[in-house]
Design a protein around this motif. Sequence first.
Motif, PDB file in Angstrom:
ATOM      1  N   PRO A  85      -8.560  -2.502  -0.003  1.00  0.00           N
ATOM      2  CA  PRO A  85      -8.148  -2.592  -0.475  1.00  0.00           C
ATOM      3  C   PRO A  85      -7.402  -2.755  -1.884  1.00  0.00           C
ATOM      4  O   PRO A  85      -7.046  -1.875  -2.855  1.00  0.00           O
ATOM      5  N   ASP A  86      -8.095  -3.659  -2.862  1.00  0.00           N
ATOM      6  CA  ASP A  86      -7.882  -3.778  -4.442  1.00  0.00           C
ATOM      7  C   ASP A  86      -8.446  -2.738  -5.188  1.00  0.00           C
ATOM      8  O   ASP A  86      -8.158  -2.684  -6.332  1.00  0.00           O
ATOM      9  N   TYR A 123      -4.668  -7.488   2.911  1.00  0.00           N
ATOM     10  CA  TYR A 123      -6.133  -8.468   2.928  1.00  0.00           C
ATOM     11  C   TYR A 123      -7.187  -7.625   2.578  1.00  0.00           C
ATOM     12  O   TYR A 123      -7.827  -6.222   2.728  1.00  0.00           O
ATOM     13  N   GLY A 124      -7.426  -8.565   1.863  1.00  0.00           N
ATOM     14  CA  GLY A 124      -8.433  -7.621   0.224  1.00  0.00           C
ATOM     15  C   GLY A 124      -9.930  -8.017   1.121  1.00  0.00           C
ATOM     16  O   GLY A 124     -10.340  -7.393   0.077  1.00  0.00           O
ATOM     17  N   LEU A 125     -10.232  -8.867   1.854  1.00  0.00           N
ATOM     18  CA  LEU A 125     -11.198  -9.309   1.864  1.00  0.00           C
ATOM     19  C   LEU A 125     -11.973  -7.848   3.703  1.00  0.00           C
ATOM     20  O   LEU A 125     -12.860  -8.761   3.779  1.00  0.00           O
ATOM     21  N   LEU A 126     -10.789  -7.032   4.420  1.00  0.00           N
ATOM     22  CA  LEU A 126     -10.898  -6.433   5.012  1.00  0.00           C
ATOM     23  C   LEU A 126     -11.276  -4.812   4.588  1.00  0.00           C
ATOM     24  O   LEU A 126     -10.703  -4.871   3.320  1.00  0.00           O
ATOM     25  N   GLN A 129     -10.122  -1.637   8.832  1.00  0.00           N
ATOM     26  CA  GLN A 129     -10.194  -2.888   9.414  1.00  0.00           C
ATOM     27  C   GLN A 129      -8.273  -3.648   8.889  1.00  0.00           C
ATOM     28  O   GLN A 129      -8.123  -4.109   9.781  1.00  0.00           O
ATOM     29  N   ASN A 130      -7.958  -3.364   8.286  1.00  0.00           N
ATOM     30  CA  ASN A 130      -6.211  -3.528   7.371  1.00  0.00           C
ATOM     31  C   ASN A 130      -5.797  -2.445   8.818  1.00  0.00           C
ATOM     32  O   ASN A 130      -4.382  -3.129   9.467  1.00  0.00           O
ATOM     33  N   LEU A 131      -5.786  -1.503   9.005  1.00  0.00           N
ATOM     34  CA  LEU A 131      -5.144  -0.517   9.956  1.00  0.00           C
ATOM     35  C   LEU A 131      -5.415  -1.072  11.278  1.00  0.00           C
ATOM     36  O   LEU A 131      -4.050  -1.133  11.806  1.00  0.00           O
ATOM     37  N   GLU A 132      -6.328  -1.701  11.392  1.00  0.00           N
ATOM     38  CA  GLU A 132      -6.512  -2.326  12.163  1.00  0.00           C
ATOM     39  C   GLU A 132      -6.055  -3.434  13.101  1.00  0.00           C
ATOM     40  O   GLU A 132      -5.269  -3.671  14.196  1.00  0.00           O
ATOM     41  N   PHE A 133      -6.104  -4.367  12.271  1.00  0.00           N
ATOM     42  CA  PHE A 133      -5.739  -5.456  12.157  1.00  0.00           C
ATOM     43  C   PHE A 133      -3.883  -5.658  12.395  1.00  0.00           C
ATOM     44  O   PHE A 133      -3.486  -5.874  13.108  1.00  0.00           O
ATOM     45  N   SER A 134      -3.433  -4.347  11.664  1.00  0.00           N
ATOM     46  CA  SER A 134      -1.966  -4.083  11.482  1.00  0.00           C
ATOM     47  C   SER A 134      -1.392  -3.970  13.181  1.00  0.00           C
ATOM     48  O   SER A 134      -1.017  -4.310  14.005  1.00  0.00           O
ATOM     49  N   ALA A 135      -2.418  -2.854  13.630  1.00  0.00           N
ATOM     50  CA  ALA A 135      -2.049  -2.054  15.198  1.00  0.00           C
ATOM     51  C   ALA A 135      -2.217  -3.130  16.247  1.00  0.00           C
ATOM     52  O   ALA A 135      -1.016  -3.905  16.411  1.00  0.00           O
ATOM     53  N   GLY A 136      -3.227  -4.802  15.479  1.00  0.00           N
ATOM     54  CA  GLY A 136      -3.192  -5.178  16.497  1.00  0.00           C
ATOM     55  C   GLY A 136      -2.090  -6.400  16.845  1.00  0.00           C
ATOM     56  O   GLY A 136      -1.591  -6.829  17.640  1.00  0.00           O
TER      57      GLY A 136
END
Length: 591
Positions: free
Chosen positions: A466-467, A422-425, A429-436
């Motif tokens: 990420p970008d 997710y480019g806006l994270l 935050q990408n790691l946290e989102f995926s974990a959730g």
Amino acid sequence: MASACATSHPPSDPNAVVIDGVSKHFGSVQALQGLNARIRFGRLTGLVGPDGAGKTTLMRILTGLLAPNSGHATVAGFDVVDDNDAIHAATGYMPQRFGLYEDLSVMENMRLYAQLRGMDADRNVELFSELLDFTRLAPFTQRLAGKLSGGMKQKLGLACALMARPAVLLLDEPSVGVDPVSRQDLWRMVQALTDEGMAVVWSTAYLDEAERCDSVLLLNEGRLAYDGSPGELTGRLAGRSFRLEQVGDERRTVLAEALDLSSVGDGVVQGAGVRIVLRPGAGTGQITALADRIAAQLRAVPARFEDAFIDLLGGGPGGTSALAEGLPPVQLESDIAVSCRDLTKRFGDFTATDNVSFEVRKGEIFGLLGPNGAGKSTTFKMLCGLLKPTSGEAHVVGLDLRRATGAVKGQLGYMAQKFSLYGLLSVRQNLEFSAGVYGLDGATQRARIEEMIEIFGLQPWLSSAPDSLPLGYKQRLALACAVMHRPPVLFLDEPTSGVDPITRREFWTHINGLARKGVTVMVTTHFMDEAEYCDRVAMLYRARLIALDTPDALKRGAASDARPDPTMEDAFIHLVEAEDLADVARSEVAA
């Protein structure tokens, strides 16, 4: 093709590109440091190096898109700073992410690029015709660019880059994500251009491609580490490349053991054997003892340019995966982790996957190969529960995907071909989102995230988007998000596309380690040497499964008097050509 691509007057100076003391920095990051090199007309020059070595920065300087901080460079006799307008006319540039307009047709894209070059499209019908014939795109002029396969998109990009008859053609990783058949077409076209006197610079992550270049520039940390012929660098490894043969099912364990030996600098699984490269000055005592202990045959083999590349940069990453070391062994109720029967997917009148059936065992690394558009990604998405099959059935860890898609998703990890980030994270935050998403919370979530940060070296990038990451770190982040919840089945769709060989070694150390713990790995790849790391390989072509066997067996099937020791790329092309002949025969019988 001479009239379409050759320059109007033959150059008097044999040097197409002159680079003198070029340096470039971005803030505190030194991208290029005192680079000196010469690139000649009529030659194909490979530009290789690890991620972040400075390859794209150099390309952009040579096209006049960036100015060096010090030093100077000329292209076709024009200074990249003082003669910027002339540079744009003298060069053709195809960047990594070529800017095709997907809602325009092939011909509309070509006309647009002609206009951007200041050309009258209506007066260049003959040029368009030659370029279309040259790239074999003539039958597809009305097809939307977004509907082209990866290989056809690259051919269209090449046609647009050749639009103004450049003296120097700069190609930044043109074959990333392109299958071997399409790569052959690109090579054919580039060879024709150099034969006519054009200078072509080909930046690549495929070292078998670099091996075919007339000369290579190898960059590392912004410096020129090597400038010369591929054969000369490969020759430095004389007597240091070996293969442990008849290793069988224990080859991943043997590879890990070999890489832990002080005398071994690099190694990979190669079919049923293990290929290893000794460090400079090392003797054969340790690997001979290993061969004797496991009752394997040790045989000297010719060095490859990839061996020399890894050796020049200090060797590979080793054989121990920290990711796999902390993983408990996988326990499944059945030895079959993934299966599909008569799996079919249609989009309107188009059949993307046609009656595909196979089984994948627990702990197996199963490769899915095929030309662009063969149905690999569609098959992957159905097996992950992301696409509903038109007909047929699929099971993952015993769960029927027709009825238990939610339960299945928790049992698998999926790394998409185009990053599922997710480019806006930020990275964290990408790691946290995926974990959730995968149901991790509390102390477990925090511990797994910290584990991924440490294993994949993400600490310096945690607040970055990420970008903004180098490609290798984007891939590391995507893999971290896919494995954080410790799934028993892992789907990797071209996980190493575009990354350098050392990063590929790192990824495969993790993949091999996971398989040894019982994780089932399904992987698609266009790197044919990576196909040899798999236990078995399924070959898709025109939506159908046309072959399924071990890499060594597929290579044996392609052997002939003219080619007694075929590569996996040879086997790939042999299978495609054989299927084409079979299709012709079936059509004649039907008629």
